[in-house]
Design a protein around this motif. Structure first.
Motif, short mmCIF file in Angstrom:
data_model
loop_
_atom_site.label_atom_id
_atom_site.label_comp_id
_atom_site.label_asym_id
_atom_site.label_seq_id
_atom_site.Cartn_x
_atom_site.Cartn_y
_atom_site.Cartn_z
N LEU A 204 0.88 -1.10 0.03
CA LEU A 204 -0.11 0.11 0.07
C LEU A 204 0.78 1.28 -0.06
CD1 LEU A 204 -2.74 -0.92 2.76
CD2 LEU A 204 -2.74 -1.12 0.08
N ASN A 205 2.01 1.27 0.14
CA ASN A 205 2.95 2.24 0.54
C ASN A 205 4.10 2.43 -0.81
OD1 ASN A 205 4.88 0.25 0.76
ND2 ASN A 205 5.72 1.09 2.53
N ALA A 206 3.43 1.72 -1.84
CA ALA A 206 4.30 1.84 -3.28
C ALA A 206 4.06 2.86 -4.06
CB ALA A 206 4.51 0.33 -3.85
N TRP A 207 5.10 3.68 -4.51
CA TRP A 207 4.84 4.87 -5.22
C TRP A 207 5.97 4.70 -6.29
CZ3 TRP A 207 1.05 8.54 -4.33
CH2 TRP A 207 0.43 8.30 -2.98
N LEU A 208 5.77 5.43 -7.48
CA LEU A 208 6.49 5.62 -8.51
C LEU A 208 6.81 7.12 -8.95
CD1 LEU A 208 5.28 2.89 -11.19
CD2 LEU A 208 7.53 2.81 -10.04
N VAL A 209 7.88 7.32 -9.25
CA VAL A 209 8.12 8.87 -9.70
C VAL A 209 8.96 8.69 -11.07
CG1 VAL A 209 9.58 10.71 -9.28
CG2 VAL A 209 8.79 9.24 -7.23
N CYS A 210 8.17 9.34 -12.20
CA CYS A 210 8.59 8.92 -13.41
C CYS A 210 8.72 10.41 -14.30
CB CYS A 210 7.62 8.21 -14.29
SG CYS A 210 7.16 6.54 -13.56
N PRO A 211 9.88 10.85 -14.64
CA PRO A 211 9.84 12.19 -15.26
C PRO A 211 9.11 12.37 -16.49
CG PRO A 211 12.08 11.28 -14.66
CD PRO A 211 10.97 10.14 -14.44
N ASP A 212 8.67 13.30 -17.01
CA ASP A 212 7.73 13.60 -18.05
C ASP A 212 8.68 14.15 -19.21
OD1 ASP A 212 7.88 16.26 -17.40
OD2 ASP A 212 5.91 16.66 -16.95
N ALA A 213 8.24 14.53 -20.27
CA ALA A 213 8.87 15.15 -21.33
C ALA A 213 9.72 16.39 -20.98
CB ALA A 213 8.01 15.18 -22.57
N ASP A 214 9.20 17.03 -19.83
CA ASP A 214 9.98 18.31 -19.43
C ASP A 214 10.60 18.35 -18.37
OD1 ASP A 214 8.75 19.81 -21.58
OD2 ASP A 214 6.84 19.91 -20.29
N GLY A 215 10.67 17.05 -17.77
CA GLY A 215 11.71 16.59 -16.82
C GLY A 215 11.10 16.76 -15.23
N ASN A 216 9.72 16.91 -15.50
CA ASN A 216 9.06 17.07 -14.04
C ASN A 216 8.88 15.48 -13.65
OD1 ASN A 216 8.27 20.09 -14.23
ND2 ASN A 216 7.14 19.31 -15.88
N LYS A 217 9.21 15.44 -12.13
CA LYS A 217 9.12 14.38 -11.55
C LYS A 217 7.67 13.91 -11.14
CE LYS A 217 14.01 14.39 -10.20
NZ LYS A 217 14.92 14.33 -9.07
N ASP A 218 6.85 13.40 -12.40
CA ASP A 218 5.43 13.05 -11.98
C ASP A 218 5.30 11.68 -10.79
OD1 ASP A 218 4.58 14.90 -13.60
OD2 ASP A 218 4.35 13.55 -15.36
N VAL A 219 4.28 11.79 -10.00
CA VAL A 219 4.02 10.77 -8.93
C VAL A 219 2.79 9.86 -9.50
CG1 VAL A 219 3.45 10.57 -6.70
CG2 VAL A 219 4.99 12.48 -7.29
N TYR A 220 3.05 8.78 -9.26
CA TYR A 220 2.07 7.72 -9.22
C TYR A 220 2.01 6.67 -8.26
CZ TYR A 220 2.84 8.95 -14.44
OH TYR A 220 2.90 9.52 -15.69
N ILE A 221 0.77 6.10 -8.03
CA ILE A 221 0.61 5.13 -7.49
C ILE A 221 0.86 3.73 -8.12
CG2 ILE A 221 -1.31 3.55 -6.42
CD1 ILE A 221 -1.13 6.11 -5.08
N ASN A 222 2.08 3.24 -7.47
CA ASN A 222 2.29 1.87 -8.11
C ASN A 222 1.70 0.61 -7.49
OD1 ASN A 222 4.08 0.03 -8.94
ND2 ASN A 222 6.05 0.43 -7.84
#
Length: 249
Positions: A204-222
């Motif tokens: 329940l505590n798993a997250w993903l951080v994935c950079p977008d095309a502009d380098g912003n570090k978008d946050v996702y539920i993993n």
């Protein structure tokens, strides 16, 4: 009787104190608060705005030469919404009572802090520099970003389109999450967790951080899997509350 030397020293201290009071605080600088002995005047076009009884800050707006009176007592009451301190280049946000910063504690995003992509506005949830850290509460299952002007932004998780989707993007909305975009945010110790009855998650505590095309570090539920199965370019993270007075790098 005071000697001439003593009188000279006292006079110099009085003049120094008066000079500090008359000096102009910098833009986004401190201009008041309990115990504050520095400048209390803001630049032209800026006003001294109370954030809490201990801190007032020069912010853009109608000019004012003196800080607004600080409230008597705590900056929040049970069930209330504490005011946050605005952040700006060259300054650090000060944590308000009842709030928490939220940050990653693992490489490659060590001490990157949760906020909006465009600071204090609705939009994508990202991790950013400590100088731009936002402040949060979790109330009734909602993760709430406490905006310095007193408004709130609510964490919204995108609905899962089909079982093959293994990460869900998080964003900020001016209205509370509901239905498929809701789920429940909660603290487990200092760790942020998220769950929803329609999805079984290994962690329940798993997250993903994935950079977008502009380098912003978008946050996702993993939704899983983890470690060596992490999507290319993303980092498998947990995110944690931090309640120090100011964010640290």
């Amino acid at each position: 009787m005071f000697s001439s030397v003593t009188l000279s020293i006292l006079g110099a201290l009085v003049l120094a104190s008066g000079a500090a009071a008359q000096a102009t605080a910098p833009q986004y600088g401190q201009c008041g608060g309990q115990g504050w002995t520095g400048a209390t005047t803001c630049p032209s076009g800026w006003s001294c705005v109370v954030s809490n009884p201990y801190y007032s800050q020069c912010l853009p707006g109608a000019a004012s030469s003196t800080p607004t009176s600080a409230p008597s007592g705590p900056s929040s009451t049970p069930g209330g919404s504490p005011t946050t301190t605005a952040s700006a280049p060259g300054s650090l946000p000060t944590l308000a009572s009842g709030n928490s910063f939220i940050r990653a504690v693992e490489d490659p995003n060590f001490h990157q802090y949760l906020r909006s992509e465009v600071i204090n506005t609705a939009g994508d949830a990202v991790l950013g520099d400590y100088t731009t850290a936002a402040q949060f509460q979790i109330v009734d299952g909602q993760l709430i970003q406490m905006v310095p002007d007193g408004s709130k932004l609510y964490a919204v998780v995108e609905a899962r389109s089909d079982p093959s989707v293994m990460k869900l993007k998080m964003s900020w909305s001016t209205t509370p999450a509901s239905g498929d975009n809701a789920g429940t945010f909660m603290w487990s110790g200092d760790t942020v967790e998220w769950s929803i009855p329609t999805i079984q998650r290994p962690q329940l505590n798993a997250w993903l951080v994935c950079p977008d095309a502009d380098g912003n570090k978008d946050v996702y539920i993993n939704l899983g899997p983890y470690d060596y199965n992490t999507p290319p370019g993303c980092a498998d993270e947990t995110i944690h509350a931090y309640t120090g007075a100011t964010p640290t790098p």
